[in-house]
Write a protein that holds these residues in place. Structure first.
Motif, PDB file in Angstrom:
ATOM      1  N   ASN A 131     -79.995 -72.119 -51.769  1.00 36.31           N
ATOM      2  CA  ASN A 131     -79.350 -72.403 -50.488  1.00 36.31           C
ATOM      3  C   ASN A 131     -80.345 -72.432 -49.336  1.00 36.31           C
ATOM      4  O   ASN A 131     -80.194 -73.207 -48.388  1.00 36.31           O
ATOM      5  CB  ASN A 131     -78.255 -71.366 -50.219  1.00 36.31           C
ATOM      6  CG  ASN A 131     -77.027 -71.596 -51.080  1.00 36.31           C
ATOM      7  OD1 ASN A 131     -76.668 -72.728 -51.368  1.00 36.31           O
ATOM      8  ND2 ASN A 131     -76.377 -70.521 -51.497  1.00 36.31           N
ATOM      9  N   ASP A 132     -81.361 -71.572 -49.395  1.00 39.31           N
ATOM     10  CA  ASP A 132     -82.391 -71.574 -48.351  1.00 39.31           C
ATOM     11  C   ASP A 132     -83.201 -72.863 -48.367  1.00 39.31           C
ATOM     12  O   ASP A 132     -83.540 -73.420 -47.311  1.00 39.31           O
ATOM     13  CB  ASP A 132     -83.332 -70.374 -48.530  1.00 39.31           C
ATOM     14  CG  ASP A 132     -82.667 -69.057 -48.171  1.00 39.31           C
ATOM     15  OD1 ASP A 132     -81.630 -69.081 -47.478  1.00 39.31           O
ATOM     16  OD2 ASP A 132     -83.189 -68.002 -48.588  1.00 39.31           O
ATOM     17  N   TYR A 134     -82.377 -75.843 -49.992  1.00 40.76           N
ATOM     18  CA  TYR A 134     -81.636 -77.107 -50.046  1.00 40.76           C
ATOM     19  C   TYR A 134     -80.239 -76.931 -49.461  1.00 40.76           C
ATOM     20  O   TYR A 134     -79.227 -77.033 -50.182  1.00 40.76           O
ATOM     21  CB  TYR A 134     -81.567 -77.624 -51.486  1.00 40.76           C
ATOM     22  CG  TYR A 134     -82.896 -77.587 -52.201  1.00 40.76           C
ATOM     23  CD1 TYR A 134     -83.919 -78.457 -51.844  1.00 40.76           C
ATOM     24  CD2 TYR A 134     -83.139 -76.652 -53.211  1.00 40.76           C
ATOM     25  CE1 TYR A 134     -85.148 -78.413 -52.483  1.00 40.76           C
ATOM     26  CE2 TYR A 134     -84.379 -76.610 -53.846  1.00 40.76           C
ATOM     27  CZ  TYR A 134     -85.374 -77.489 -53.479  1.00 40.76           C
ATOM     28  OH  TYR A 134     -86.595 -77.440 -54.115  1.00 40.76           O
ATOM     29  N   PRO A 135     -80.119 -76.693 -48.162  1.00 39.77           N
ATOM     30  CA  PRO A 135     -78.812 -76.436 -47.552  1.00 39.77           C
ATOM     31  C   PRO A 135     -77.869 -77.639 -47.580  1.00 39.77           C
ATOM     32  O   PRO A 135     -76.651 -77.464 -47.418  1.00 39.77           O
ATOM     33  CB  PRO A 135     -79.174 -76.050 -46.107  1.00 39.77           C
ATOM     34  CG  PRO A 135     -80.515 -76.677 -45.863  1.00 39.77           C
ATOM     35  CD  PRO A 135     -81.225 -76.613 -47.174  1.00 39.77           C
ATOM     36  N   GLU A 136     -78.393 -78.848 -47.791  1.00 40.17           N
ATOM     37  CA  GLU A 136     -77.540 -80.029 -47.803  1.00 40.17           C
ATOM     38  C   GLU A 136     -76.788 -80.192 -49.131  1.00 40.17           C
ATOM     39  O   GLU A 136     -75.909 -81.038 -49.240  1.00 40.17           O
ATOM     40  CB  GLU A 136     -78.366 -81.286 -47.525  1.00 40.17           C
ATOM     41  CG  GLU A 136     -78.952 -81.313 -46.107  1.00 40.17           C
ATOM     42  CD  GLU A 136     -79.751 -82.566 -45.838  1.00 40.17           C
ATOM     43  OE1 GLU A 136     -80.109 -83.259 -46.815  1.00 40.17           O
ATOM     44  OE2 GLU A 136     -80.016 -82.857 -44.670  1.00 40.17           O
ATOM     45  N   GLN A 138     -74.132 -78.863 -51.887  1.00 41.31           N
ATOM     46  CA  GLN A 138     -72.949 -78.004 -51.945  1.00 41.31           C
ATOM     47  C   GLN A 138     -73.007 -77.201 -53.246  1.00 41.31           C
ATOM     48  O   GLN A 138     -72.445 -77.600 -54.260  1.00 41.31           O
ATOM     49  CB  GLN A 138     -71.683 -78.854 -51.877  1.00 41.31           C
ATOM     50  CG  GLN A 138     -71.599 -79.730 -50.631  1.00 41.31           C
ATOM     51  CD  GLN A 138     -70.570 -80.823 -50.759  1.00 41.31           C
ATOM     52  OE1 GLN A 138     -69.527 -80.651 -51.393  1.00 41.31           O
ATOM     53  NE2 GLN A 138     -70.845 -81.973 -50.163  1.00 41.31           N
TER      54      GLN A 138
END
Length: 311
Positions: A131-132, A134-136, A138
Protein backbone atom coordinates in the motif's frame (compact mmCIF):
# COMPACT_ATOMS: atom_id res chain seq x y z
CA UNK A 1 -8.84 -35.74 -31.59
CA UNK A 2 -7.23 -32.46 -32.62
CA UNK A 3 -5.90 -30.60 -29.61
CA UNK A 4 -6.18 -26.88 -28.90
CA UNK A 5 -2.75 -25.90 -27.58
CA UNK A 6 -2.52 -23.62 -24.53
CA UNK A 7 0.98 -22.21 -24.10
CA UNK A 8 1.89 -21.25 -20.51
CA UNK A 9 5.12 -19.52 -19.46
CA UNK A 10 6.25 -19.79 -15.82
CA UNK A 11 8.89 -17.23 -14.79
CA UNK A 12 11.92 -18.62 -12.95
CA UNK A 13 13.58 -15.61 -11.35
CA UNK A 14 16.24 -15.44 -8.57
CA UNK A 15 14.52 -16.58 -5.36
CA UNK A 16 11.44 -18.00 -7.07
CA UNK A 17 9.66 -20.79 -5.18
CA UNK A 18 10.80 -23.88 -7.08
CA UNK A 19 8.04 -26.11 -5.71
CA UNK A 20 5.53 -23.71 -7.29
CA UNK A 21 7.26 -23.91 -10.68
CA UNK A 22 7.35 -27.70 -10.63
CA UNK A 23 3.93 -28.00 -9.00
CA UNK A 24 2.22 -25.87 -11.64
CA UNK A 25 3.88 -27.86 -14.40
CA UNK A 26 2.63 -31.09 -12.83
CA UNK A 27 -0.89 -29.69 -12.36
CA UNK A 28 -1.13 -28.88 -16.06
CA UNK A 29 0.32 -32.28 -17.00
CA UNK A 30 -2.34 -34.00 -14.89
CA UNK A 31 -4.97 -31.75 -16.49
CA UNK A 32 -3.96 -32.97 -19.95
CA UNK A 33 -4.79 -36.52 -18.87
CA UNK A 34 -8.16 -35.40 -17.51
CA UNK A 35 -8.90 -33.52 -20.74
CA UNK A 36 -8.25 -36.70 -22.73
CA UNK A 37 -10.46 -38.66 -20.35
CA UNK A 38 -13.28 -36.14 -20.79
CA UNK A 39 -12.81 -35.78 -24.56
CA UNK A 40 -11.89 -32.13 -24.12
CA UNK A 41 -9.51 -30.84 -26.78
CA UNK A 42 -7.35 -28.56 -24.61
CA UNK A 43 -3.67 -29.42 -24.27
CA UNK A 44 -1.44 -27.47 -21.87
CA UNK A 45 2.21 -26.83 -22.72
CA UNK A 46 4.39 -25.22 -20.04
CA UNK A 47 7.73 -23.49 -20.52
CA UNK A 48 10.04 -22.35 -17.71
CA UNK A 49 11.28 -18.89 -18.67
CA UNK A 50 14.33 -17.24 -17.09
CA UNK A 51 16.55 -14.27 -17.93
CA UNK A 52 18.94 -16.33 -20.04
CA UNK A 53 16.18 -17.76 -22.20
CA UNK A 54 14.65 -14.29 -22.66
CA UNK A 55 17.93 -13.02 -24.10
CA UNK A 56 17.07 -15.24 -27.05
CA UNK A 57 13.54 -13.79 -27.28
CA UNK A 58 14.02 -12.68 -30.87
CA UNK A 59 14.21 -16.34 -31.87
CA UNK A 60 11.17 -17.36 -29.82
CA UNK A 61 7.99 -17.19 -31.88
CA UNK A 62 5.76 -18.82 -29.24
CA UNK A 63 2.51 -16.99 -28.49
CA UNK A 64 1.70 -17.53 -24.81
CA UNK A 65 -1.89 -17.49 -23.53
CA UNK A 66 -0.73 -17.30 -19.89
CA UNK A 67 2.36 -15.95 -18.08
CA UNK A 68 2.79 -16.83 -14.38
CA UNK A 69 5.04 -15.12 -11.81
CA UNK A 70 5.36 -17.56 -8.87
CA UNK A 71 5.99 -16.68 -5.19
CA UNK A 72 9.29 -15.20 -4.01
CA UNK A 73 11.01 -17.05 -1.14
CA UNK A 74 12.55 -14.01 0.52
CA UNK A 75 14.60 -12.66 -2.37
CA UNK A 76 14.65 -9.08 -3.66
CA UNK A 77 13.60 -9.68 -7.26
CA UNK A 78 10.08 -8.37 -6.61
CA UNK A 79 11.54 -5.05 -5.41
CA UNK A 80 13.88 -4.58 -8.38
CA UNK A 81 12.69 -6.89 -11.16
CA UNK A 82 14.91 -7.48 -14.16
CA UNK A 83 14.21 -5.22 -17.12
CA UNK A 84 14.78 -8.09 -19.53
CA UNK A 85 12.01 -10.16 -18.00
CA UNK A 86 9.57 -7.33 -17.30
CA UNK A 87 9.89 -6.01 -20.86
CA UNK A 88 9.16 -9.49 -22.13
CA UNK A 89 6.10 -9.77 -19.83
CA UNK A 90 4.84 -6.40 -21.15
CA UNK A 91 5.13 -7.70 -24.72
CA UNK A 92 3.21 -10.87 -23.84
CA UNK A 93 0.46 -8.80 -22.18
CA UNK A 94 0.18 -6.57 -25.25
CA UNK A 95 -0.19 -9.70 -27.38
CA UNK A 96 -3.12 -10.96 -25.30
CA UNK A 97 -1.58 -13.15 -22.62
CA UNK A 98 -3.25 -13.39 -19.21
CA UNK A 99 -0.62 -12.26 -16.69
CA UNK A 100 -0.75 -14.08 -13.33
CA UNK A 101 1.09 -13.73 -10.05
CA UNK A 102 1.17 -15.45 -6.68
CA UNK A 103 2.21 -13.97 -3.32
CA UNK A 104 5.09 -11.46 -3.73
CA UNK A 105 4.87 -11.89 -7.50
CA UNK A 106 2.05 -9.33 -7.37
CA UNK A 107 4.60 -6.66 -6.44
CA UNK A 108 6.36 -7.34 -9.74
CA UNK A 109 3.14 -6.55 -11.63
CA UNK A 110 2.64 -3.40 -9.56
CA UNK A 111 6.23 -2.29 -10.20
CA UNK A 112 5.59 -2.78 -13.92
CA UNK A 113 2.56 -0.47 -13.74
CA UNK A 114 0.05 -3.18 -14.65
CA UNK A 115 -2.03 -2.79 -11.47
CA UNK A 116 -2.88 0.92 -11.53
CA UNK A 117 -6.58 1.34 -10.68
CA UNK A 118 -6.90 -2.46 -10.48
CA UNK A 119 -8.02 -4.83 -7.74
CA UNK A 120 -5.32 -7.25 -6.64
CA UNK A 121 -4.23 -9.47 -3.79
CA UNK A 122 -0.94 -10.62 -2.30
CA UNK A 123 0.33 -12.14 0.95
CA UNK A 124 -1.24 -10.41 3.97
CA UNK A 125 2.21 -9.79 5.45
CA UNK A 126 3.12 -7.64 2.45
CA UNK A 127 0.01 -5.43 2.63
CA UNK A 128 1.57 -2.41 4.38
CA UNK A 129 4.60 -2.38 2.10
CA UNK A 130 2.40 -2.81 -0.96
CA UNK A 131 0.00 0.00 0.00
CA UNK A 132 2.89 2.38 0.70
CA UNK A 133 4.53 1.70 -2.65
CA UNK A 134 1.46 1.33 -4.86
CA UNK A 135 -1.48 3.34 -3.44
CA UNK A 136 -3.26 3.39 -6.82
CA UNK A 137 -3.86 -0.38 -6.61
CA UNK A 138 -7.01 -1.53 -4.80
CA UNK A 139 -5.37 -4.17 -2.63
CA UNK A 140 -7.63 -6.75 -0.96
CA UNK A 141 -5.57 -9.20 1.06
CA UNK A 142 -8.73 -10.90 2.36
CA UNK A 143 -9.11 -12.48 -1.06
CA UNK A 144 -7.12 -15.61 -1.85
CA UNK A 145 -7.52 -14.95 -5.56
CA UNK A 146 -8.74 -12.04 -7.70
CA UNK A 147 -9.47 -12.65 -11.37
CA UNK A 148 -9.52 -9.28 -13.14
CA UNK A 149 -9.77 -10.59 -16.67
CA UNK A 150 -6.36 -10.06 -18.25
CA UNK A 151 -4.61 -10.12 -14.86
CA UNK A 152 -5.04 -12.72 -12.09
CA UNK A 153 -3.40 -12.32 -8.68
CA UNK A 154 -3.26 -14.86 -5.84
CA UNK A 155 -2.40 -14.37 -2.17
CA UNK A 156 -0.16 -16.54 0.05
CA UNK A 157 2.80 -18.78 -0.66
CA UNK A 158 0.62 -21.79 -1.51
CA UNK A 159 -1.94 -19.79 -3.49
CA UNK A 160 -0.32 -21.04 -6.68
CA UNK A 161 -2.60 -24.05 -6.17
CA UNK A 162 -5.66 -21.79 -6.27
CA UNK A 163 -4.22 -20.02 -9.30
CA UNK A 164 -3.62 -23.29 -11.12
CA UNK A 165 -7.18 -24.47 -10.41
CA UNK A 166 -8.59 -21.12 -11.57
CA UNK A 167 -6.71 -21.35 -14.86
CA UNK A 168 -7.78 -24.95 -15.43
CA UNK A 169 -11.45 -24.04 -14.85
CA UNK A 170 -11.22 -20.95 -17.05
CA UNK A 171 -9.32 -22.57 -19.93
CA UNK A 172 -11.11 -25.94 -19.91
CA UNK A 173 -14.28 -26.64 -17.90
CA UNK A 174 -15.26 -26.39 -14.19
CA UNK A 175 -15.87 -30.15 -14.10
CA UNK A 176 -12.26 -30.81 -15.12
CA UNK A 177 -11.05 -28.46 -12.39
CA UNK A 178 -13.13 -30.36 -9.82
CA UNK A 179 -11.72 -33.68 -11.01
CA UNK A 180 -8.20 -32.26 -10.71
CA UNK A 181 -8.97 -31.13 -7.15
CA UNK A 182 -10.15 -34.62 -6.23
CA UNK A 183 -7.04 -36.15 -7.78
CA UNK A 184 -4.81 -33.79 -5.81
CA UNK A 185 -7.05 -33.98 -2.71
CA UNK A 186 -7.40 -30.19 -2.75
CA UNK A 187 -10.63 -28.49 -1.70
CA UNK A 188 -12.21 -26.71 -4.68
CA UNK A 189 -15.61 -25.93 -3.14
CA UNK A 190 -15.04 -22.25 -2.37
CA UNK A 191 -13.79 -21.65 -5.92
CA UNK A 192 -16.63 -23.32 -7.73
CA UNK A 193 -19.09 -20.50 -7.15
CA UNK A 194 -16.86 -17.95 -8.81
CA UNK A 195 -16.24 -20.07 -11.88
CA UNK A 196 -19.86 -20.12 -12.90
CA UNK A 197 -20.35 -16.38 -12.47
CA UNK A 198 -17.05 -15.16 -13.90
CA UNK A 199 -16.84 -13.19 -17.13
CA UNK A 200 -13.54 -14.15 -18.74
CA UNK A 201 -13.04 -12.08 -21.91
CA UNK A 202 -11.06 -13.53 -24.78
CA UNK A 203 -7.65 -11.81 -24.95
CA UNK A 204 -5.47 -14.04 -27.13
CA UNK A 205 -7.20 -13.26 -30.43
CA UNK A 206 -4.19 -11.42 -31.89
CA UNK A 207 -6.00 -8.19 -32.82
CA UNK A 208 -3.85 -5.54 -31.12
CA UNK A 209 -6.25 -2.69 -31.87
CA UNK A 210 -9.14 -4.48 -30.14
CA UNK A 211 -6.89 -5.63 -27.30
CA UNK A 212 -6.04 -1.97 -26.65
CA UNK A 213 -9.76 -1.20 -26.37
CA UNK A 214 -10.23 -4.16 -24.00
CA UNK A 215 -7.42 -2.97 -21.74
CA UNK A 216 -9.05 0.47 -21.70
CA UNK A 217 -12.43 -0.98 -20.73
CA UNK A 218 -10.84 -3.06 -17.98
CA UNK A 219 -9.80 0.12 -16.15
CA UNK A 220 -12.54 2.56 -17.29
CA UNK A 221 -15.61 0.31 -17.08
CA UNK A 222 -17.40 2.62 -14.61
CA UNK A 223 -17.22 5.62 -16.94
CA UNK A 224 -19.47 6.38 -19.91
CA UNK A 225 -17.84 4.79 -22.95
CA UNK A 226 -19.04 5.15 -26.54
CA UNK A 227 -18.28 3.09 -29.62
CA UNK A 228 -16.87 6.19 -31.30
CA UNK A 229 -14.49 6.70 -28.38
CA UNK A 230 -13.27 3.08 -28.53
CA UNK A 231 -12.96 3.25 -32.31
CA UNK A 232 -10.82 6.38 -32.06
CA UNK A 233 -8.69 4.75 -29.38
CA UNK A 234 -8.17 1.79 -31.72
CA UNK A 235 -7.47 4.05 -34.73
CA UNK A 236 -10.33 2.44 -36.67
CA UNK A 237 -13.57 3.66 -38.19
CA UNK A 238 -16.65 2.80 -36.12
CA UNK A 239 -17.85 0.26 -38.66
CA UNK A 240 -14.47 -1.46 -38.85
CA UNK A 241 -14.08 -1.36 -35.07
CA UNK A 242 -17.48 -3.00 -34.51
CA UNK A 243 -16.70 -5.78 -36.97
CA UNK A 244 -13.28 -6.44 -35.47
CA UNK A 245 -14.54 -6.24 -31.89
CA UNK A 246 -17.26 -8.85 -32.42
CA UNK A 247 -14.87 -11.11 -34.32
CA UNK A 248 -12.24 -10.88 -31.56
CA UNK A 249 -14.40 -11.01 -28.41
CA UNK A 250 -17.64 -12.62 -29.62
CA UNK A 251 -19.56 -9.78 -27.98
CA UNK A 252 -20.85 -6.42 -29.15
CA UNK A 253 -19.13 -3.57 -27.27
CA UNK A 254 -22.19 -2.70 -25.16
CA UNK A 255 -22.80 -6.33 -24.18
CA UNK A 256 -19.10 -6.72 -23.36
CA UNK A 257 -19.18 -3.62 -21.15
CA UNK A 258 -22.34 -4.76 -19.35
CA UNK A 259 -20.84 -8.19 -18.62
CA UNK A 260 -17.64 -6.58 -17.38
CA UNK A 261 -19.60 -4.23 -15.09
CA UNK A 262 -21.76 -7.03 -13.71
CA UNK A 263 -18.68 -9.15 -13.00
CA UNK A 264 -17.21 -6.22 -11.07
CA UNK A 265 -20.52 -5.92 -9.20
CA UNK A 266 -20.43 -9.63 -8.32
CA UNK A 267 -16.93 -9.20 -6.91
CA UNK A 268 -18.07 -6.25 -4.79
CA UNK A 269 -21.16 -8.08 -3.49
CA UNK A 270 -18.98 -10.99 -2.42
CA UNK A 271 -16.25 -8.88 -0.83
CA UNK A 272 -17.92 -5.81 0.70
CA UNK A 273 -20.87 -4.71 2.80
CA UNK A 274 -21.78 -1.89 0.40
CA UNK A 275 -25.43 -1.42 -0.56
CA UNK A 276 -26.63 -2.44 -4.00
CA UNK A 277 -27.23 1.23 -4.78
CA UNK A 278 -23.61 2.07 -3.96
CA UNK A 279 -22.32 -0.89 -5.95
CA UNK A 280 -24.46 0.11 -8.93
CA UNK A 281 -22.89 3.57 -8.91
CA UNK A 282 -19.38 2.15 -8.44
CA UNK A 283 -19.64 -0.02 -11.55
CA UNK A 284 -21.22 2.65 -13.75
CA UNK A 285 -25.00 2.46 -13.32
CA UNK A 286 -26.95 5.58 -12.32
CA UNK A 287 -30.29 3.79 -12.67
CA UNK A 288 -30.74 1.09 -9.98
CA UNK A 289 -33.58 -0.50 -11.90
CA UNK A 290 -31.42 -0.89 -15.00
CA UNK A 291 -28.64 -2.35 -12.84
CA UNK A 292 -30.93 -4.98 -11.28
CA UNK A 293 -32.44 -5.88 -14.66
CA UNK A 294 -29.02 -6.29 -16.30
CA UNK A 295 -27.65 -8.18 -13.28
CA UNK A 296 -30.46 -10.73 -13.43
CA UNK A 297 -30.21 -11.07 -17.20
CA UNK A 298 -26.49 -11.93 -17.01
CA UNK A 299 -26.26 -13.95 -13.77
CA UNK A 300 -29.76 -15.45 -13.64
CA UNK A 301 -30.15 -14.05 -10.09
CA UNK A 302 -31.21 -10.77 -8.54
CA UNK A 303 -28.47 -8.99 -6.57
CA UNK A 304 -30.20 -10.06 -3.32
CA UNK A 305 -30.35 -13.69 -4.41
CA UNK A 306 -26.70 -13.57 -5.44
CA UNK A 307 -25.67 -12.13 -2.07
CA UNK A 308 -27.61 -14.78 -0.13
CA UNK A 309 -26.13 -17.56 -2.20
CA UNK A 310 -22.50 -16.52 -2.56
CA UNK A 311 -21.53 -13.84 -0.06
Amino acid sequence: MTHSDIQIAIIDYPGAMQSALMGLQEMFTLTNGLCDKNSHNARFHTTIVNETSRQEASQDQTIYQVVIIPPDLGGCFHSKPSGTLTNWIHVQHQQGAIICSSCAGTLVLAEMGLLKNRRATTHWNLADKFNDLYPETQLDVEKILINDGDIITAGGLMSWLDLGLELVAQLTQPCIMRQLGKLLIVDTGSREQKYYQSFSPKLDHGDKAILKAQHYLQTHYAQPVSVSQLAALSCLTERTFLRHFVQATRHKPNDYLQRLRIQKACDLIESSAATFETIAMDVGYEDNSAFRKTFRKITGLTPSEFKRRFA
